[in-house]
Design a protein around this motif. Structure first.
Motif, PDB file in Angstrom:
ATOM      1  N   ALA A   1       0.814  -1.217   0.000  1.00 14.87           N
ATOM      2  CA  ALA A   1       0.000   0.000   0.000  1.00 14.87           C
ATOM      3  C   ALA A   1       0.850   1.271   0.000  1.00 14.87           C
ATOM      4  CB  ALA A   1      -0.933  -0.001   1.205  1.00 14.87           C
TER       5      ALA A   1
ATOM      6  N   ASN B   1       3.002   2.122   2.506  1.00 12.32           N
ATOM      7  CA  ASN B   1       3.334   2.531   3.869  1.00 12.32           C
ATOM      8  C   ASN B   1       4.760   2.104   4.198  1.00 12.32           C
ATOM      9  OD1 ASN B   1       0.625   3.462   4.525  1.00 12.32           O
ATOM     10  ND2 ASN B   1       0.086   1.298   4.457  1.00 12.32           N
TER      11      ASN B   1
ATOM     12  N   TYR C   1       7.557   1.338   7.291  1.00 16.95           N
ATOM     13  CA  TYR C   1       7.662   0.968   8.699  1.00 16.95           C
ATOM     14  C   TYR C   1       9.131   0.920   9.079  1.00 16.95           C
ATOM     15  CZ  TYR C   1       2.887  -0.586   7.907  1.00 16.95           C
ATOM     16  OH  TYR C   1       1.560  -0.631   7.574  1.00 16.95           O
TER      17      TYR C   1
ATOM     18  N   GLU D   1       5.207   4.189  11.604  1.00 15.80           N
ATOM     19  CA  GLU D   1       4.632   4.021  10.271  1.00 15.80           C
ATOM     20  C   GLU D   1       4.523   5.402   9.650  1.00 15.80           C
ATOM     21  OE1 GLU D   1       0.470   2.599   8.076  1.00 15.80           O
ATOM     22  OE2 GLU D   1       0.557   2.755  10.255  1.00 15.80           O
TER      23      GLU D   1
ATOM     24  N   THR E   1       3.038   7.135   6.038  1.00 15.31           N
ATOM     25  CA  THR E   1       2.278   6.901   4.815  1.00 15.31           C
ATOM     26  C   THR E   1       2.557   8.040   3.847  1.00 15.31           C
ATOM     27  OG1 THR E   1       0.556   5.830   6.101  1.00 15.31           O
ATOM     28  CG2 THR E   1      -0.034   6.526   3.884  1.00 15.31           C
TER      29      THR E   1
END
Length: 167
Positions: free
Chosen positions: A144, A146, A148, A164, A166
């Protein structure tokens, strides 16, 4: 360096020697064409670090091309943990210093052009201390988009966080 099996023993080949003030950090990433990408935590010019590409040339001689030199301060400095790619060829990573609070950044290098491309940096996150500080660990990029990772300090107890971001 490269290690290759050779009849039950391993052979090593040095692909590139970095200067004493420009040392590689983190893990390498390979593309589908056999090029290797990585980061250094220093550089001969300014000591801020860079993202580079190693390519095999004729007679197995490898050449290095600097894709992005970090300038320090607001854009971050000293990428330490290596990099990751998204499907479009953009590069993501962290710097352990610099940024708005000098506690590190999460950055994106946007690929510019389709051939002979270069990269333009975009800082995605500036660590403040309360949300983490000094990200030494590698990033993970999910499907997606994202990102981490971990920091070595900061957070509510000062012992680091898992974060996280985005894009």
């Amino acid at each position: 360096f490269e290690l290759s099996p050779n009849g039950g023993i391993w052979s090593s080949v040095v692909l590139h020697k970095f200067s004493a003030d420009n040392y590689p950090t983190g893990t390498l990433v390979s593309d589908g064409s056999g090029n290797l990408y990585g980061a250094t935590s220093g550089d001969p010019c300014c000591g801020q670090g860079e993202v580079y590409k190693l390519s095999a040339g004729k007679s197995e001689k490898w050449t290095v091309k600097v894709l992005y030199p970090f300038k320090g301060s607001a854009n971050g400095r000293q990428p330490f943990a290596g990099i990751v790619f998204d499907p479009a060829g953009n590069i993501y990573g962290t710097t352990i210093y610099g940024g708005q609070y000098n506690m590190g950044t999460v950055f994106q290098l946007l690929r510019v052009g389709k051939t002979g491309y270069s990269y333009k940096e975009r800082v995605l996150w500036n660590f403040t201390g309360t949300d983490g500080a000094y990200p030494y660990g590698a990033l993970i990029l999910d499907k997606a988009g994202n990102l981490y990772g971990t920091t070595s300090q900061g957070g509510s107890n000062g012992n680091g966080v898992v974060f996280e971001v985005t894009p």
